[in-house]
Every structure is written in structure tokens, then in C-alpha cells.
Scaffold this motif. Sequence first.
Motif, PDB file in Angstrom:
ATOM      1  N   ALA A   7       0.832  -1.340   0.014  1.00  0.00           N
ATOM      2  CA  ALA A   7       0.026   0.143  -0.052  1.00  0.00           C
ATOM      3  C   ALA A   7       0.773   1.285   0.101  1.00  0.00           C
ATOM      4  N   CYS A   8       2.078   1.151   0.468  1.00  0.00           N
ATOM      5  CA  CYS A   8       3.070   2.357   0.396  1.00  0.00           C
ATOM      6  C   CYS A   8       3.946   2.309  -0.830  1.00  0.00           C
ATOM      7  N   ALA A   9       4.139   1.119  -1.472  1.00  0.00           N
ATOM      8  CA  ALA A   9       5.239   1.099  -2.374  1.00  0.00           C
ATOM      9  C   ALA A   9       4.990   1.612  -3.649  1.00  0.00           C
ATOM     10  N   ALA A  10       3.509   2.218  -3.781  1.00  0.00           N
ATOM     11  CA  ALA A  10       3.087   2.961  -5.114  1.00  0.00           C
ATOM     12  C   ALA A  10       4.171   4.578  -4.767  1.00  0.00           C
ATOM     13  N   CYS A  11       4.128   5.016  -3.680  1.00  0.00           N
ATOM     14  CA  CYS A  11       5.116   6.167  -3.580  1.00  0.00           C
ATOM     15  C   CYS A  11       6.257   6.098  -2.859  1.00  0.00           C
ATOM     16  N   HIS A  12       6.571   4.867  -2.129  1.00  0.00           N
ATOM     17  CA  HIS A  12       7.570   4.813  -1.340  1.00  0.00           C
ATOM     18  C   HIS A  12       8.909   3.519  -1.960  1.00  0.00           C
ATOM     19  N   ALA A  13      10.006   3.950  -2.226  1.00  0.00           N
ATOM     20  CA  ALA A  13      10.975   2.654  -2.316  1.00  0.00           C
ATOM     21  C   ALA A  13      11.524   2.666  -0.595  1.00  0.00           C
ATOM     22  N   VAL A  34      12.279  13.165  11.466  1.00  0.00           N
ATOM     23  CA  VAL A  34      10.822  13.297  10.938  1.00  0.00           C
ATOM     24  C   VAL A  34      11.383  14.356   9.977  1.00  0.00           C
ATOM     25  N   ALA A  35      10.754  13.968   8.593  1.00  0.00           N
ATOM     26  CA  ALA A  35      11.128  15.018   7.378  1.00  0.00           C
ATOM     27  C   ALA A  35      12.677  14.894   7.182  1.00  0.00           C
ATOM     28  N   GLY A  36      13.224  13.906   7.435  1.00  0.00           N
ATOM     29  CA  GLY A  36      14.503  13.818   7.116  1.00  0.00           C
ATOM     30  C   GLY A  36      15.161  12.403   6.654  1.00  0.00           C
ATOM     31  N   VAL A  37      14.113  11.318   6.595  1.00  0.00           N
ATOM     32  CA  VAL A  37      14.788  10.093   6.251  1.00  0.00           C
ATOM     33  C   VAL A  37      15.421  10.163   4.908  1.00  0.00           C
ATOM     34  N   SER A  38      15.004  10.848   3.865  1.00  0.00           N
ATOM     35  CA  SER A  38      15.867  11.078   2.775  1.00  0.00           C
ATOM     36  C   SER A  38      16.079  12.495   2.411  1.00  0.00           C
ATOM     37  N   GLY A  42      11.771  16.887  -0.980  1.00  0.00           N
ATOM     38  CA  GLY A  42      11.105  18.203  -0.861  1.00  0.00           C
ATOM     39  C   GLY A  42      10.081  18.116   0.104  1.00  0.00           C
ATOM     40  N   TYR A  43      10.352  17.953   1.367  1.00  0.00           N
ATOM     41  CA  TYR A  43       9.224  17.717   2.531  1.00  0.00           C
ATOM     42  C   TYR A  43       8.334  18.939   2.582  1.00  0.00           C
ATOM     43  N   THR A  44       7.165  18.755   2.953  1.00  0.00           N
ATOM     44  CA  THR A  44       6.331  20.161   3.370  1.00  0.00           C
ATOM     45  C   THR A  44       6.657  20.596   4.814  1.00  0.00           C
ATOM     46  N   ALA A  45       6.422  21.910   4.868  1.00  0.00           N
ATOM     47  CA  ALA A  45       6.418  22.690   5.903  1.00  0.00           C
ATOM     48  C   ALA A  45       5.694  21.976   7.053  1.00  0.00           C
ATOM     49  N   ARG A  53      12.436  12.818  16.284  1.00  0.00           N
ATOM     50  CA  ARG A  53      12.783  11.376  15.371  1.00  0.00           C
ATOM     51  C   ARG A  53      11.563  10.388  15.215  1.00  0.00           C
ATOM     52  N   TRP A  54      11.704   9.638  14.554  1.00  0.00           N
ATOM     53  CA  TRP A  54      10.555   8.717  14.312  1.00  0.00           C
ATOM     54  C   TRP A  54      10.708   7.498  15.383  1.00  0.00           C
ATOM     55  N   THR A  55       9.694   7.572  16.315  1.00  0.00           N
ATOM     56  CA  THR A  55       9.799   6.545  17.327  1.00  0.00           C
ATOM     57  C   THR A  55       8.428   5.421  16.880  1.00  0.00           C
ATOM     58  N   ALA A  61       0.972   6.837  15.253  1.00  0.00           N
ATOM     59  CA  ALA A  61       0.167   8.122  15.317  1.00  0.00           C
ATOM     60  C   ALA A  61       0.015   8.566  13.632  1.00  0.00           C
ATOM     61  N   TRP A  62       1.302   8.669  13.068  1.00  0.00           N
ATOM     62  CA  TRP A  62       1.258   9.158  11.657  1.00  0.00           C
ATOM     63  C   TRP A  62       0.591   8.164  10.799  1.00  0.00           C
ATOM     64  N   LEU A  63       0.645   6.834  10.838  1.00  0.00           N
ATOM     65  CA  LEU A  63       0.203   5.859  10.026  1.00  0.00           C
ATOM     66  C   LEU A  63      -1.586   5.646  10.324  1.00  0.00           C
ATOM     67  N   GLY A  72      -1.832  19.381   6.743  1.00  0.00           N
ATOM     68  CA  GLY A  72      -1.042  20.008   5.780  1.00  0.00           C
ATOM     69  C   GLY A  72      -0.086  19.286   4.790  1.00  0.00           C
ATOM     70  N   THR A  73      -0.001  18.067   5.281  1.00  0.00           N
ATOM     71  CA  THR A  73       1.084  17.183   4.678  1.00  0.00           C
ATOM     72  C   THR A  73       0.658  16.642   3.542  1.00  0.00           C
ATOM     73  N   SER A  74       1.521  16.399   2.387  1.00  0.00           N
ATOM     74  CA  SER A  74       1.309  16.041   1.093  1.00  0.00           C
ATOM     75  C   SER A  74       1.195  14.687   1.129  1.00  0.00           C
ATOM     76  N   MET A  75       1.260  13.840   2.048  1.00  0.00           N
ATOM     77  CA  MET A  75       1.425  12.440   1.969  1.00  0.00           C
ATOM     78  C   MET A  75      -0.101  11.905   1.687  1.00  0.00           C
ATOM     79  N   GLY A  76      -0.723  11.426   0.452  1.00  0.00           N
ATOM     80  CA  GLY A  76      -1.896  11.232   0.063  1.00  0.00           C
ATOM     81  C   GLY A  76      -2.315   9.771   0.466  1.00  0.00           C
TER      82      GLY A  76
HETATM   83  C1  HEC Z   1       0.150   8.517  -2.432  1.00  0.00           C
HETATM   84  C2  HEC Z   1       1.542   8.756  -2.127  1.00  0.00           C
HETATM   85  C3  HEC Z   1       1.977   8.002  -0.527  1.00  0.00           C
HETATM   86  C4  HEC Z   1       1.408   6.832  -0.020  1.00  0.00           C
HETATM   87  C5  HEC Z   1       0.500   5.794  -0.653  1.00  0.00           C
HETATM   88  C6  HEC Z   1       2.030   6.828   1.289  1.00  0.00           C
HETATM   89  N1  HEC Z   1       3.110   7.768   1.357  1.00  0.00           N
HETATM   90 FE1  HEC Z   1       4.243   8.056   2.828  1.00  0.00          FE
HETATM   91  N2  HEC Z   1       4.644   9.913   2.323  1.00  0.00           N
HETATM   92  C7  HEC Z   1       4.214  10.477   0.825  1.00  0.00           C
HETATM   93  C8  HEC Z   1       4.844  11.801   0.881  1.00  0.00           C
HETATM   94  C9  HEC Z   1       4.478  12.743  -0.430  1.00  0.00           C
HETATM   95  C10 HEC Z   1       5.274  12.120   1.854  1.00  0.00           C
HETATM   96  C11 HEC Z   1       6.027  13.405   2.225  1.00  0.00           C
HETATM   97  C12 HEC Z   1       5.093  14.064   3.014  1.00  0.00           C
HETATM   98  C13 HEC Z   1       5.327  15.487   3.246  1.00  0.00           C
HETATM   99  O1  HEC Z   1       6.406  16.256   3.131  1.00  0.00           O
HETATM  100  O2  HEC Z   1       4.552  16.134   4.063  1.00  0.00           O
HETATM  101  C14 HEC Z   1       5.486  10.873   2.707  1.00  0.00           C
HETATM  102  C15 HEC Z   1       6.248  10.665   3.980  1.00  0.00           C
HETATM  103  C16 HEC Z   1       6.178   9.665   4.642  1.00  0.00           C
HETATM  104  C17 HEC Z   1       7.051   9.505   5.877  1.00  0.00           C
HETATM  105  C18 HEC Z   1       7.919  10.434   6.496  1.00  0.00           C
HETATM  106  C19 HEC Z   1       9.192  10.259   6.173  1.00  0.00           C
HETATM  107  C20 HEC Z   1      10.300  11.257   6.729  1.00  0.00           C
HETATM  108  O3  HEC Z   1      11.427  11.600   6.381  1.00  0.00           O
HETATM  109  O4  HEC Z   1      10.075  11.724   7.878  1.00  0.00           O
HETATM  110  C21 HEC Z   1       6.846   8.108   6.381  1.00  0.00           C
HETATM  111  C22 HEC Z   1       7.362   7.480   7.353  1.00  0.00           C
HETATM  112  C23 HEC Z   1       5.857   7.442   5.332  1.00  0.00           C
HETATM  113  N3  HEC Z   1       5.486   8.500   4.440  1.00  0.00           N
HETATM  114  C24 HEC Z   1       5.356   6.189   5.701  1.00  0.00           C
HETATM  115  C25 HEC Z   1       4.426   5.776   4.697  1.00  0.00           C
HETATM  116  C26 HEC Z   1       4.106   4.491   4.885  1.00  0.00           C
HETATM  117  C27 HEC Z   1       4.497   3.425   5.973  1.00  0.00           C
HETATM  118  C28 HEC Z   1       2.944   4.216   3.813  1.00  0.00           C
HETATM  119  C29 HEC Z   1       2.059   2.841   3.628  1.00  0.00           C
HETATM  120  C30 HEC Z   1       1.297   2.517   4.741  1.00  0.00           C
HETATM  121  C31 HEC Z   1       2.944   5.291   3.303  1.00  0.00           C
HETATM  122  N4  HEC Z   1       3.904   6.243   3.702  1.00  0.00           N
HETATM  123  C32 HEC Z   1       2.105   5.673   2.013  1.00  0.00           C
HETATM  124  C33 HEC Z   1       3.493   9.771  -0.021  1.00  0.00           C
HETATM  125  C34 HEC Z   1       2.775   8.458   0.286  1.00  0.00           C
END
Ligand code: HEC
Length: 97
Positions: A7-13, A34-38, A42-45, A53-55, A61-63, A72-76
Motif C-alpha cells: 500500500a506504500c510502495a506506490a509512493c515509497h521505495a 522526522v522529515a529527514g529520512v531522505s 522536498g518535504y512540506t513545512a 525523530r521517528w519512534t 500516530a502518523w500511519l 497540511g502534509t502532502s502524503m496522500g
Molecule cells: C500517495 C502516495 C503515498 C502513499 C500511498 C504513502 N505515502 Fe508516505 N509519504 C508520501 C509523501 C508525499 C510524503 C512526504 C510528506 C510531507 O512532506 O508532508 C510521505 C512521507 C512519509 C514518511 C515520513 C518520512 C520522513 O522523512 O520523515 C513516512 C514514515 C511514510 N511516508 C510512511 C508511509 C507508509 C508506511 C505508507 C504505507 C502505509 C505510506 N507512507 C504511504 C506519499 C505517500
Amino acid sequence: MARLFNACAACHAIRKGAPDRNGPNLFGAMGAPVAGVSPRFGYTAALQRIGGRWTPERMDAWLTNPRRFAPGTSMGYPGLADPLARADLIAYLSAQH
Ligand code: HEC
């Protein structure tokens, strides 16, 4: 556990040195800033202002609800409601170091 990451791999390696996609490469995420793994990503503010750090607790809580954790995060990604699935995913993330 790796299956849950589909579910995450569409957006994350999650491999050392892998390029960022729509989201940052998550190799070594647990314990990283946090906002520094890679650092090239270009992370959002919204995420940058969290700090620290990520505990496991913060990752949980994030997931659960990314937009509540960092409004306001861009994580869709809407969030993962099942606590056991989140625990498995966090264990998987912890193993990718
Ligand atoms: C639709 C694309 C998308 C999906 C699906 C997604 N992410 Fe993300 N993720 C992002 C984006 C974009 C960011 C950067 C967010 C920001 O800067 O606000 C992010 C950020 C993160 C971070 C923070 C990294 C850091 O450097 O602090 C983590 C951890 C993370 N995602 C985990 C996950 C996990 C685990 C899943 C699956 C359950 C997931 N993401 C699903 C797009 C996605």
C-alpha cells in the motif's frame, strides 16, 4: 509484513540508495529525523515543523491518520485503522535498516 508495504510502495521505495518517488525513500526510517529520512526529498513545512525523530509511537500516530499528525502534509494516504496491521508495518519498517 512486506505485503502490507504494498500500500506504500506506490509512493515509497525502501532500499538503501533507492531514489525518491512521489514520497521519500523510507530505508532506515525508524529512528531517523522526522522529515529527514531522505534528505534530498522536498518535504512540506507541515511535516518539517513536527521535529524530533521517528519512534514507534509517532509512527503509529502518523500511519493512523497522516493529516491529523501533520495537518497540511502532502502524503496522500488516508491512514490504516487496524492497530495490528500498523504494528506489523512498524516492525517491517524497523527491520529495513
Ligand atoms: C500517495 C502516495 C503515498 C502513499 C500511498 C504513502 N505515502 Fe508516505 N509519504 C508520501 C509523501 C508525499 C510524503 C512526504 C510528506 C510531507 O512532506 O508532508 C510521505 C512521507 C512519509 C514518511 C515520513 C518520512 C520522513 O522523512 O520523515 C513516512 C514514515 C511514510 N511516508 C510512511 C508511509 C507508509 C508506511 C505508507 C504505507 C502505509 C505510506 N507512507 C504511504 C506519499 C505517500
